[in-house]
Structure formats: structure tokens, C-alpha cells
Design a protein around this motif. Structure first.
Motif, PDB file in Angstrom:
ATOM      1  N   GLN A 112     -22.539   5.845   6.502  1.00 38.88           N
ATOM      2  CA  GLN A 112     -23.548   6.368   7.410  1.00 38.88           C
ATOM      3  C   GLN A 112     -23.574   5.488   8.666  1.00 38.88           C
ATOM      4  O   GLN A 112     -24.069   4.375   8.634  1.00 38.88           O
ATOM      5  N   PRO A 113     -22.998   6.003   9.762  1.00 37.66           N
ATOM      6  CA  PRO A 113     -22.276   7.275   9.925  1.00 37.66           C
ATOM      7  C   PRO A 113     -20.875   7.198   9.318  1.00 37.66           C
ATOM      8  O   PRO A 113     -20.422   6.119   8.945  1.00 37.66           O
ATOM      9  N   SER A 114     -20.211   8.340   9.262  1.00 38.73           N
ATOM     10  CA  SER A 114     -18.853   8.364   8.709  1.00 38.73           C
ATOM     11  C   SER A 114     -17.931   7.509   9.578  1.00 38.73           C
ATOM     12  O   SER A 114     -18.128   7.375  10.787  1.00 38.73           O
ATOM     13  N   LEU A 115     -16.939   6.925   8.935  1.00 39.20           N
ATOM     14  CA  LEU A 115     -16.110   5.901   9.576  1.00 39.20           C
ATOM     15  C   LEU A 115     -14.937   6.486  10.352  1.00 39.20           C
ATOM     16  O   LEU A 115     -14.139   7.261   9.825  1.00 39.20           O
ATOM     17  N   THR A 116     -14.832   6.083  11.615  1.00 41.01           N
ATOM     18  CA  THR A 116     -13.637   6.382  12.402  1.00 41.01           C
ATOM     19  C   THR A 116     -12.476   5.576  11.818  1.00 41.01           C
ATOM     20  O   THR A 116     -12.581   4.364  11.644  1.00 41.01           O
ATOM     21  N   THR A 117     -11.384   6.249  11.535  1.00 38.89           N
ATOM     22  CA  THR A 117     -10.277   5.569  10.868  1.00 38.89           C
ATOM     23  C   THR A 117      -8.966   6.231  11.257  1.00 38.89           C
ATOM     24  O   THR A 117      -8.920   7.064  12.164  1.00 38.89           O
ATOM     25  N   MET A 118      -7.910   5.843  10.574  1.00 38.70           N
ATOM     26  CA  MET A 118      -6.596   6.472  10.747  1.00 38.70           C
ATOM     27  C   MET A 118      -5.869   6.316   9.420  1.00 38.70           C
ATOM     28  O   MET A 118      -6.273   5.521   8.572  1.00 38.70           O
ATOM     29  N   GLU A 119      -4.820   7.078   9.231  1.00 38.84           N
ATOM     30  CA  GLU A 119      -4.122   6.987   7.951  1.00 38.84           C
ATOM     31  C   GLU A 119      -2.651   7.314   8.081  1.00 38.84           C
ATOM     32  O   GLU A 119      -2.217   8.008   8.990  1.00 38.84           O
ATOM     33  N   LEU A 120      -1.923   6.777   7.118  1.00 42.11           N
ATOM     34  CA  LEU A 120      -0.559   7.183   6.842  1.00 42.11           C
ATOM     35  C   LEU A 120      -0.685   8.151   5.675  1.00 42.11           C
ATOM     36  O   LEU A 120      -1.066   7.736   4.582  1.00 42.11           O
ATOM     37  N   PRO A 121      -0.447   9.459   5.881  1.00 40.21           N
ATOM     38  CA  PRO A 121      -0.766  10.459   4.851  1.00 40.21           C
ATOM     39  C   PRO A 121      -0.245  10.069   3.472  1.00 40.21           C
ATOM     40  O   PRO A 121       0.955   9.957   3.251  1.00 40.21           O
ATOM     41  N   THR A 122      -1.176   9.873   2.539  1.00 42.07           N
ATOM     42  CA  THR A 122      -0.863   9.229   1.272  1.00 42.07           C
ATOM     43  C   THR A 122       0.097  10.023   0.401  1.00 42.07           C
ATOM     44  O   THR A 122       1.049   9.467  -0.155  1.00 42.07           O
ATOM     45  N   ARG A 123      -0.124  11.316   0.268  1.00 41.75           N
ATOM     46  CA  ARG A 123       0.744  12.093  -0.611  1.00 41.75           C
ATOM     47  C   ARG A 123       2.153  12.189  -0.048  1.00 41.75           C
ATOM     48  O   ARG A 123       3.139  12.148  -0.798  1.00 41.75           O
ATOM     49  N   LEU A 124       2.264  12.278   1.254  1.00 45.48           N
ATOM     50  CA  LEU A 124       3.583  12.275   1.889  1.00 45.48           C
ATOM     51  C   LEU A 124       4.310  10.972   1.584  1.00 45.48           C
ATOM     52  O   LEU A 124       5.470  10.965   1.172  1.00 45.48           O
ATOM     53  N   ILE A 125       3.608   9.850   1.768  1.00 43.40           N
ATOM     54  CA  ILE A 125       4.241   8.546   1.590  1.00 43.40           C
ATOM     55  C   ILE A 125       4.546   8.288   0.117  1.00 43.40           C
ATOM     56  O   ILE A 125       5.596   7.739  -0.226  1.00 43.40           O
ATOM     57  N   GLY A 126       3.644   8.694  -0.781  1.00 39.89           N
ATOM     58  CA  GLY A 126       3.912   8.525  -2.201  1.00 39.89           C
ATOM     59  C   GLY A 126       5.160   9.271  -2.633  1.00 39.89           C
ATOM     60  O   GLY A 126       5.995   8.740  -3.384  1.00 39.89           O
ATOM     61  N   ALA A 127       5.305  10.496  -2.155  1.00 37.52           N
ATOM     62  CA  ALA A 127       6.483  11.290  -2.496  1.00 37.52           C
ATOM     63  C   ALA A 127       7.757  10.656  -1.940  1.00 37.52           C
ATOM     64  O   ALA A 127       8.791  10.603  -2.617  1.00 37.52           O
ATOM     65  N   ARG A 128       7.670  10.151  -0.716  1.00 41.10           N
ATOM     66  CA  ARG A 128       8.853   9.521  -0.107  1.00 41.10           C
ATOM     67  C   ARG A 128       9.211   8.214  -0.823  1.00 41.10           C
ATOM     68  O   ARG A 128      10.383   7.903  -1.015  1.00 41.10           O
ATOM     69  N   LEU A 129       8.202   7.438  -1.220  1.00 39.49           N
ATOM     70  CA  LEU A 129       8.487   6.210  -1.963  1.00 39.49           C
ATOM     71  C   LEU A 129       9.233   6.523  -3.254  1.00 39.49           C
ATOM     72  O   LEU A 129      10.211   5.850  -3.602  1.00 39.49           O
ATOM     73  N   ALA A 130       8.754   7.536  -3.977  1.00 40.20           N
ATOM     74  CA  ALA A 130       9.419   7.921  -5.218  1.00 40.20           C
ATOM     75  C   ALA A 130      10.848   8.378  -4.948  1.00 40.20           C
ATOM     76  O   ALA A 130      11.783   7.991  -5.662  1.00 40.20           O
ATOM     77  N   ASP A 131      11.039   9.188  -3.901  1.00 40.41           N
ATOM     78  CA  ASP A 131      12.382   9.657  -3.553  1.00 40.41           C
ATOM     79  C   ASP A 131      13.303   8.477  -3.232  1.00 40.41           C
ATOM     80  O   ASP A 131      14.473   8.450  -3.623  1.00 40.41           O
ATOM     81  N   MET A 132      12.754   7.493  -2.500  1.00 37.74           N
ATOM     82  CA  MET A 132      13.565   6.336  -2.109  1.00 37.74           C
ATOM     83  C   MET A 132      13.948   5.487  -3.320  1.00 37.74           C
ATOM     84  O   MET A 132      15.076   4.987  -3.406  1.00 37.74           O
ATOM     85  N   VAL A 133      13.009   5.309  -4.250  1.00 38.94           N
ATOM     86  CA  VAL A 133      13.312   4.536  -5.458  1.00 38.94           C
ATOM     87  C   VAL A 133      14.419   5.233  -6.249  1.00 38.94           C
ATOM     88  O   VAL A 133      15.366   4.592  -6.724  1.00 38.94           O
ATOM     89  N   LEU A 134      14.309   6.540  -6.390  1.00 45.31           N
ATOM     90  CA  LEU A 134      15.334   7.289  -7.109  1.00 45.31           C
ATOM     91  C   LEU A 134      16.683   7.165  -6.401  1.00 45.31           C
ATOM     92  O   LEU A 134      17.731   7.024  -7.050  1.00 45.31           O
ATOM     93  N   ALA A 135      16.650   7.186  -5.068  1.00 50.64           N
ATOM     94  CA  ALA A 135      17.890   7.038  -4.302  1.00 50.64           C
ATOM     95  C   ALA A 135      18.495   5.652  -4.502  1.00 50.64           C
ATOM     96  O   ALA A 135      19.711   5.499  -4.642  1.00 50.64           O
ATOM     97  N   ARG A 136      17.632   4.612  -4.520  1.00 45.12           N
ATOM     98  CA  ARG A 136      18.139   3.251  -4.735  1.00 45.12           C
ATOM     99  C   ARG A 136      18.732   3.112  -6.134  1.00 45.12           C
ATOM    100  O   ARG A 136      19.773   2.482  -6.320  1.00 45.12           O
ATOM    101  N   LEU A 137      18.091   3.695  -7.133  1.00 46.16           N
ATOM    102  CA  LEU A 137      18.638   3.654  -8.485  1.00 46.16           C
ATOM    103  C   LEU A 137      19.981   4.379  -8.558  1.00 46.16           C
ATOM    104  O   LEU A 137      20.832   4.036  -9.378  1.00 46.16           O
ATOM    105  N   GLY A 138      20.138   5.352  -7.661  1.00 45.64           N
ATOM    106  CA  GLY A 138      21.395   6.088  -7.619  1.00 45.64           C
ATOM    107  C   GLY A 138      22.438   5.461  -6.722  1.00 45.64           C
ATOM    108  O   GLY A 138      23.524   6.016  -6.537  1.00 45.64           O
TER     109      GLY A 138
END
Length: 358
Positions: free
Chosen positions: A284-310
Motif C-alpha cells: 500500500q500503495p502497490s510497488l513500482t517494479t520491473m521483472e525478467l518474466p519468470t516462466r520464460l526464464i525458467g523454461a529457458r534455464l531448463a532448456d539450457m541445462v538439457l543442452a549442456r547435458l547433451g
């Protein structure tokens, strides 16, 4: 270290027979299995869990070690990220292992235990540091990893990050355009790479506007840290009209400190953060902020880990994404509709393969 081949040669058995005996297959005679197990113990043979899982059709294990006190898994900025990473890895029949350890000796002890005990096949590293012992260790051991953030190493490595410098530069410019002239920066510890980048963006915008960039305080990126720093700068003889905080948790603490001073956040003083954690919408009031879209980044992190394992080329696994700006009431910007996208937000991805800067 004794190899499977040496063990098989010592026993006069085939590698396949020894391997199946150690894996407990029923088609290996009990006497043979016991003989193999005894020899393995005597020769100090330690099976490679990753190879064993591969042989048996079982997925690999990715470790995520939170740099915090043991048992403290409540860091909100990573909660949704972990859900997304876990879901993506599970789709490929891989496991996500979550641990917590205090930064420093305790944390490195966990990495040593997981690597030397072959309990993890890859790592996701968060809260990267300019000089990061975790990264140096995994590089030396040849263990696959992906970073959420950047480091100063000149060696190639896989990472995904938000453009914090540009995000905080854009935010500061917005506040300057609204008439703010004394803008303080409440920073996370600057040995953390993200803190240095965000501080650089604020400083660049202040200097471009010919404003003093001298109100900088540093603390842990928590509510307690932001609360203490805000009290400190609000007690100064020339009180700032805006507080830019490195994280939302710090900003939430700063909002409480402003209230203690009888200040109305959004009109008497502007306060902003970064991360867009769930609590940001309910301040109160709501917070002005910014973000790195979490679901996008989570999916990319997983893809990158799989790529590194490969065995993917590290040079193909470096991304910097623009941030989504979210003006709200805490900066007096409730008249702005929707979100402001910095560098086209998640559509902006820059390949970084050399000359990394902080």
C-alpha cells in the motif's frame, strides 16, 4: 580411481557382467554379484551415478543450491522459477534437487559433496558474483552448469540474465522526467553481479541528467536491509525524494521505513524495486517494479541445462533479455496504463560471447 574396465579385468569378467552385477540385475548369479561387490569395495571402485542412470533409462539430476541459510527456501524471486524449471526437467524425466547453504565455505562444501559423490549431473547457479568460486570449481571439474546471471570470468560459460543496467537506467530516467532530483540507490551487496549492473544503470542516468549520484547505501537484499537503509537516508539533512531499491524485498522494507517517518509513498516519496514478487502487487500503495518474466526464464534455464547435458556449444547458450517495467502507485505513476517494456522486454535477446562487462 579404479575404472569399470580395470575392475572387470581384475575379476576376469566382461564389463557388461560387472556392470549388471553392480546394478543389481537378477540375471547375474548371486555368487558373481557378491564377488563383484567385494572386489569393487576392495579396489575403491565408485560407480558413476550418471552413467548408471543412463544405462537403466533413468533421468539425470540437476542441482539448484540456494545461497541462503539451510532450510530457508522461501526466497520469493526463485519460487516460480523453480516450479517452471522442475516442470520442464520432469518432462524429460530428469530430477531437480533443491538445497540451501550459506554462501562461502558451507556452500562450497555442498558443491564438493555433490560433485565428488557424483550425486548431481548438472547445476543451476543463481545470485552470481563477480568472482565466483562456484563457477571456477565446476569449470575445473568439467561439470555442466548454467548461470542465472553473469560473472567476470573470461572463460565461456552458459548463462541467461536480464539487462539490469538498462532497466535501472530507464527507470531512473522516468523518475527524473517526473521532477525528482535527489534519488537514492539502495543496493544489494555489490560483489553480486546483478547489484553492480543495476547500480551502474542508475548512476549512468543520474550523470546524464547532471545530478549527484552520491546517495548509495548497501545491505542484504531483504526487507530488513531495505528498512535499515531507508531509515539511514531519510534521516539525512537533504532527504531524497525517491528511493530506487535493488530488489522488491528491499523496497517493501523501505516503504515501511517511509511510513514510520509519516511520509506518503507515491506523493511525498517515490519507492521502486525489481523482481515483481507477489507481495509487490499488494503493498500500500502497490510497488513500482520491473521483472525478467519468470516462466520464460525458467523454461529457458531448463532448456539450457538439457543442452549442456547433451554437449551443446557454450557459445550458443548466452542470453540477455530486456526487462518489463511495471509503473505503479509507489512512484506516483498510477496514471500510466499497462507496462513499459525495456528493449522490447522478452523479445530482446542479445548473444554475448566475448568481452562480458559488469
Amino acid at each position: 580411481m579404479t575404472s569399470l574396465r580395470k575392475l572387470a579385468s581384475h575379476l576376469g569378467l566382461s564389463i557388461t557382467t560387472v556392470s549388471r552385477a553392480l546394478d543389481g540385475y537378477a540375471d547375474v548369479a548371486v555368487a558373481t554379484r557378491e564377488r563383484v561387490e567385494q572386489a569393487a569395495k576392495a579396489m575403491g571402485y565408485r560407480p558413476n551415478p550418471a552413467a548408471r542412470r543412463l544405462r537403466r533409462g533413468v533421468g539425470e539430476t540437476v542441482a539448484f543450491v540456494l545461497p541462503t541459510d539451510p532450510g530457508h527456501f522461501h526466497e520469493p524471486v526463485f519460487s516460480e522459477l523453480l516450479v517452471t524449471v522442475g516442470e520442464e526437467l520432469a518432462r524429460h524425466e530428469h530430477d531437480l534437487m533443491l538445497l540451501a547453504a550459506r554462501p562461502g565455505k558451507d556452500e562450497m562444501a555442498v558443491y564438493h559433496r555433490l560433485v565428488e559423490g557424483r550425486r548431481a549431473d548438472a547445476f543451476i547457479i543463481v545470485r552470481t558474483r563477480h568472482q565466483d568460486e562456484r563457477i571456477a570449481y565446476l569449470m575445473a571439474k568439467g561439470v555442466p552448469f548454467v548461470c542465472h546471471g553473469r560473472t567476470d570470468t573470461a572463460e565461456p560459460y552458459a548463462f541467461i540474465d536480464g539487462d539490469g543496467e538498462e532497466g535501472f537506467h530507464s527507470l531512473t530516467q522516468r523518475l527524473v522526467a517526473r521532477g525528482h532530483r535527489r534519488i537514492a540507490f539502495l543496493s544489494a551487496p555489490t560483489h553480486l553481479t546483478f547489484a553492480g549492473l543495476r547500480l551502474a544503470g542508475w548512476r549512468r542516468a543520474m550523470q546524464a541528467a547532471d545530478l549527484a549520484a552520491d546517495i548509495v547505501e548497501e545491505a542484504e537484499p531483504t526487507e530488513e536491509g531495505g528498512f535499515a537503509l531507508a531509515h539511514r537516508v531519510l534521516d539525512s539533512h537533504a532527504r531524497p525524494t525517491a528511493l530506487i531499491c535493488a530488489t522488491d524485498r528491499m523496497a517493501i522494507g523501505a516503504i515501511r521505513a517511509a511510513a514510520d517517518r509519516g511520509l506518503t509513498v507515491g506523493s511525498d516519496i517515490a519507492i521502486t524495486g525489481h523482481d515483481n514478487i507477489p507481495a509487490a502487487s499488494y503493498c500500500q500503495p502497490s510497488l513500482t517494479t520491473m521483472e525478467l518474466p519468470t516462466r520464460l526464464i525458467g523454461a529457458r534455464l531448463a532448456d539450457m541445462v538439457l543442452a549442456r547435458l547433451g554437449g551443446a556449444d557454450l557459445r550458443d547458450l548466452t542470453e540477455i533479455h530486456g526487462l518489463v517495467q511495471m509503473p505503479r502507485g509507489s512512484s506516483g505513476e498510477t496514471n500510466l496504463e499497462g507496462v513499459v517494456r525495456t528493449a522490447d522486454a522478452q523479445e530482446a535477446v542479445f548473444e554475448v560471447t566475448e568481452g562480458r562487462k559488469t
